[in-house]
Scaffold this motif. Structure first.
Motif, short mmCIF file in Angstrom:
data_model
loop_
_atom_site.label_atom_id
_atom_site.label_comp_id
_atom_site.label_asym_id
_atom_site.label_seq_id
_atom_site.Cartn_x
_atom_site.Cartn_y
_atom_site.Cartn_z
N ASP A 80 -3.31 -6.13 -1.33
CA ASP A 80 -2.83 -7.43 -0.86
C ASP A 80 -3.01 -8.44 -1.98
O ASP A 80 -3.27 -8.07 -3.14
CB ASP A 80 -3.59 -7.85 0.41
CG ASP A 80 -5.10 -7.87 0.21
OD1 ASP A 80 -5.56 -8.10 -0.93
OD2 ASP A 80 -5.82 -7.64 1.19
N GLU A 103 -6.48 2.26 -0.37
CA GLU A 103 -7.07 1.82 0.89
C GLU A 103 -6.52 0.46 1.32
O GLU A 103 -6.44 0.15 2.50
CB GLU A 103 -8.59 1.71 0.75
CG GLU A 103 -9.29 3.02 0.44
CD GLU A 103 -9.41 3.90 1.68
OE1 GLU A 103 -9.85 3.40 2.73
OE2 GLU A 103 -9.05 5.10 1.58
N ARG A 104 -6.19 -0.33 0.32
CA ARG A 104 -5.73 -1.70 0.63
C ARG A 104 -4.99 -2.23 -0.58
O ARG A 104 -5.35 -1.93 -1.72
CB ARG A 104 -6.93 -2.60 0.91
CG ARG A 104 -6.64 -3.81 1.79
CD ARG A 104 -7.79 -4.83 1.75
NE ARG A 104 -7.88 -5.44 0.44
CZ ARG A 104 -8.91 -5.33 -0.37
NH1 ARG A 104 -9.98 -4.65 -0.02
NH2 ARG A 104 -8.90 -5.91 -1.55
N LYS A 137 0.82 -1.21 0.00
CA LYS A 137 0.00 0.00 0.00
C LYS A 137 0.85 1.26 0.00
O LYS A 137 0.61 2.19 -0.78
CB LYS A 137 -0.91 -0.05 1.24
CG LYS A 137 -1.82 1.12 1.43
CD LYS A 137 -2.70 0.91 2.68
CE LYS A 137 -3.08 2.23 3.29
NZ LYS A 137 -4.00 2.08 4.46
N CYS A 148 -7.82 -1.96 -3.25
CA CYS A 148 -8.98 -1.11 -3.05
C CYS A 148 -8.52 0.34 -3.13
O CYS A 148 -7.62 0.75 -2.39
CB CYS A 148 -9.65 -1.40 -1.71
SG CYS A 148 -11.09 -0.33 -1.41
#
Lengths: 135, 135, 135, 135
Positions: free
Chosen positions: B27, B24-25, B3, B32
């Motif tokens: 992984d 936001e994310r 991130k 996101c």
């Protein structure tokens, strides 16, 4: 709606983006719309960005629908499939040729070719669908 | 790239739009990305415009590819098919959930769902393809 | 309509293709449909052809809509954007996971992932839109 | 490859579907391909099915690529976005007009309009992308 009526509509109802676009032609074959390329439309290198090309195709087809339905319509884009085929030329406006293929009771469908001004090979093509509200 | 690395990449290589987006994310399931909705992204009525949703989906998938390939990549969007399903909520940010479905030698394919923050039903979905240059 | 009702519907209203497909699951998350791969679905090399994958995705989403609307519906496909990502495995059935994202008054939108049986990576993904006639 | 060469290619390399299609024209503007409508292509009511229209568009664009690259090519469809706009006429063949918009080193992009024979309004339009293997 002819070219002048579409331009007036853009200025009145899309004031936020009206300066970005200029109606070049509106007739029974469709609408030609120019993106007056400005700093905010460009990617590093000076080429028009993908979202700006998308916006151009979307507005061009919207105007092609309005040119047939008149200014009362409130069509909504429901789908756009866009192919980015070539990098636009740096320092040139881009032009969209929008062609209406179907104007149904509830759906309108058309396609758009986008060119860098003065170049024969398209930089993008798009197919778009609009939902037309009940009149 | 995680991130923080993606956020740094955005600021450095996409300075022009870096303020529009926030990671936001990031992984193994994807990325996101938030569109920090501002005046220039809105249509009359206060809802996020179609081109702004398109840009969000495009950047989200781009970051999902970079998170796997690293910052050297220079992937180019070749196709996006986007469905606009619901009007975004006025006055809310929108969030894109990007998922990479294929990362091949020359093409990457993924899809994106876009939500108004706090609402369970997606406002848009998109499938995107990127061309990956030879390494 | 549940799994048994959808299967009965397929046999009665789509007799021509009913032998090609088998409903594997139908619940609130969507429909899983199997293409029982036969000679006529295959390309040289024994892999399922693009048109057969398209037909599978189309029928799977159609059944996902019917599972919610009941057998009276006569939805019509208006758009499909399909990405072919990997070659299907030779000698295996393919399975479509269809998910309904919007069921509106006049339009339904969903997406589909297609897998070779037993393989985790999707061979194709599709976004589909259907027009729903006035009830 | 001209019309005769494409027809011979279809018979030799696509024997399984060669009887479904007939090359009507192949020149620098593109390829026109006929679907010789038979029972297996029809839906109840006698209209050509969506998957048969998809297959027609796909083969037409494939031949348009081959007409430029020659028979050595092994292009693979990677994306197709197809709009179904009108119901085909019952009891008529359908014709696809395929136009190549880009023939790059690794990707080819084109679009197709499909008509019921003798009718001026298109029943479907499609944009298609093919991956071209290294030569």
């Amino acid at each position: 709606m002819d070219k002048a009526a579409l331009a007036a509509f853009l200025r009145r109802d899309f004031a936020q983006v009206a300066d970005d676009f200029r109606v070049e032609r509106a007739d029974e074959t469709g609408v030609c719309l120019r993106l007056v390329a400005q700093e905010r439309h460009l990617r590093p290198g000076g080429t028009v960005s993908g979202p700006a090309l998308f916006a151009l195709a979307d507005v061009a087809m919207y105007l092609a629908i309005l040119s047939r339905l008149g200014p009362v319509a409130l069509a909504v884009t429901t789908n756009c499939s866009i192919d980015f085929m070539r990098k636009p030329e740096a320092g040139r406006d881009v032009l969209a040729e929008a062609r209406l293929l179907k104007l149904g009771r509830t759906l309108a469908v058309g396609d758009v070719l986008v060119y860098s001004e003065g170049k024969p090979e398209p930089v993008a093509r798009a197919g778009l669908t609009y939902s037309i509200p009940p009149r």
